[in-house]
Design a protein around this motif. Structure first.
Motif, PDB file in Angstrom:
ATOM      1  N   ILE A  44       0.944  -1.310  -0.419  1.00 24.03           N
ATOM      2  CA  ILE A  44      -0.335   0.137  -0.010  1.00 24.03           C
ATOM      3  C   ILE A  44       0.654   0.714   0.150  1.00 24.03           C
ATOM      4  O   ILE A  44       1.012   2.679  -0.500  1.00 24.03           O
ATOM      5  CB  ILE A  44      -1.273  -0.463   0.629  1.00 24.03           C
ATOM      6  CG1 ILE A  44      -2.152  -1.027   0.896  1.00 24.03           C
ATOM      7  CG2 ILE A  44      -2.009   0.920   1.372  1.00 24.03           C
ATOM      8  CD1 ILE A  44      -2.532  -1.047   2.119  1.00 24.03           C
TER       9      ILE A  44
ATOM     10  N   LEU B 175      -5.779   0.191   5.188  1.00 27.15           N
ATOM     11  CA  LEU B 175      -5.872   0.960   4.281  1.00 27.15           C
ATOM     12  C   LEU B 175      -6.421   2.341   5.290  1.00 27.15           C
ATOM     13  O   LEU B 175      -6.185   3.313   4.193  1.00 27.15           O
ATOM     14  CB  LEU B 175      -7.765  -0.104   4.307  1.00 27.15           C
ATOM     15  CG  LEU B 175      -6.960  -1.153   4.118  1.00 27.15           C
ATOM     16  CD1 LEU B 175      -8.551  -2.498   3.707  1.00 27.15           C
ATOM     17  CD2 LEU B 175      -6.400  -1.441   2.237  1.00 27.15           C
ATOM     18  N   LYS B 176      -6.490   2.231   6.293  1.00 30.05           N
ATOM     19  CA  LYS B 176      -7.358   3.676   6.673  1.00 30.05           C
ATOM     20  C   LYS B 176      -6.226   4.352   7.902  1.00 30.05           C
ATOM     21  O   LYS B 176      -6.334   5.241   8.191  1.00 30.05           O
ATOM     22  CB  LYS B 176      -8.602   3.978   7.061  1.00 30.05           C
ATOM     23  CG  LYS B 176      -9.379   5.171   6.966  1.00 30.05           C
ATOM     24  CD  LYS B 176      -9.817   5.982   6.009  1.00 30.05           C
ATOM     25  CE  LYS B 176     -10.629   7.244   5.902  1.00 30.05           C
ATOM     26  NZ  LYS B 176     -10.768   7.773   5.099  1.00 30.05           N
TER      27      LYS B 176
END
Length: 297
Positions: free
Chosen positions: A65, A130-131
């Motif tokens: 990521i 992811l967040k």
């Protein structure tokens, strides 16, 4: 496309030096007074191995990521995925295999409770990658919860009751180290050694972080002293001298704050724990004192 992947690149991808964090799994044996119980060592060791596998899987996902941003970072651009040594697909396969191996190993040899903890750890950290890592305060709270899960799984597989004070102190200490790492990132951004940090860094500044570190350091030491003076702790270890071990705890936290505030050297807590001599001495002295008081007196 480079189809040849070196073993050393895969090793760097899974970050084995970070496995030192999984020593927290053994805290249940230590604080449960069961270090000499051979029946507990095998399940706890297996739980630590499962955590090593699952945490390495998360590092693979994180590197996939973060690869675009890492390529712009002077230090992180050398990570295997960012540098192109390991392809995104190879990193994904490596992470998937390690996560599956950790869950299967737990499901076969450990309790259902241990497997649930590992699955929760994976789900929480996928959400983090992811967040959540871009949300100020929530990012460091999730990191701290990860350490608490390590301690809890050790108690679950060994059948050892974990004091609520141990859970609280592990959470506070982990939060302390996570905020110290954020301070390091903020300083690098301010010194223009990095173009920018993760988005959550925008929610921090030096003044807030210094105040938070002072608060957490003080509360952690006080919590530890209270734990050593608890009637249940005194009864469990059959000694009222454990409070003596608070001195190396205080010294260790002060040293970590010195490394953070004076030297700005706490960007990677695992490397700090392994490399800083005064910090290692304080940990060893604490361990020796604790073991001596419990088992020799």
């Amino acid at each position: 496309m480079n189809h040849s992947i070196s073993f050393s690149a895969i090793v760097r991808l899974v970050r084995p030096y970070q496995w030192v964090k999984n020593l927290f799994v053994f805290m249940a044996l230590f604080f449960g007074g069961r270090l000499l119980d051979s029946q507990c060592w095998l399940p706890v060791t297996l739980a630590a191995i499962c955590f090593c596998l699952c945490s390495s899987a998360i590092y693979c996902l994180n590197d996939i990521i973060d690869a675009p941003a890492d390529r712009l970072d002077p230090a992180k651009k050398h990570r295997p995925v960012a540098s192109g040594e390991v392809s995104t697909s190879a990193a994904a396969v490596t992470g998937s295999v390690m996560a599956a191996a950790g869950i299967v190993l737990s499901n076969v040899f450990l309790t259902a409770g241990a497997t649930v903890i590992l699955l929760f750890y994976l789900a929480l950290n996928v959400a983090y990658c992811l967040k959540i890592k871009n949300i100020p305060l929530l990012d460091v709270i999730v990191v701290a919860i990860g350490f608490v899960l390590r301690v809890v799984i050790g108690g679950v597989v060994a059948g050892i009751w974990i004091s609520q004070w141990i859970v609280i102190m592990v959470f506070l200490l982990s939060l302390f180290m996570a905020l110290a790492k954020r301070r390091h990132e903020v300083v690098l951004v301010l010194n223009r050694e990095k173009e920018r940090g993760r988005r959550s860094v925008d929610g921090y500044d030096i003044r807030f972080l210094d105040m938070a570190l002072s608060l957490l350091g003080a509360v952690t030491v006080i919590g530890y002293i209270i734990y050593t003076l608890q009637p249940r702790t005194i009864a469990q270890f059959r000694t009222d001298y454990l409070y003596i071990t608070a001195l190396p705890v205080l010294v260790g936290i002060l040293r970590y704050m010195q490394l953070t505030v004076v030297d700005n050297a706490t960007g990677d807590p695992s490397r700090v724990a392994l490399s800083d001599v005064p910090l290692r001495i304080s940990v060893v002295v604490w361990l020796l004192l604790f073991v001596a008081i419990i088992y020799l007196f």
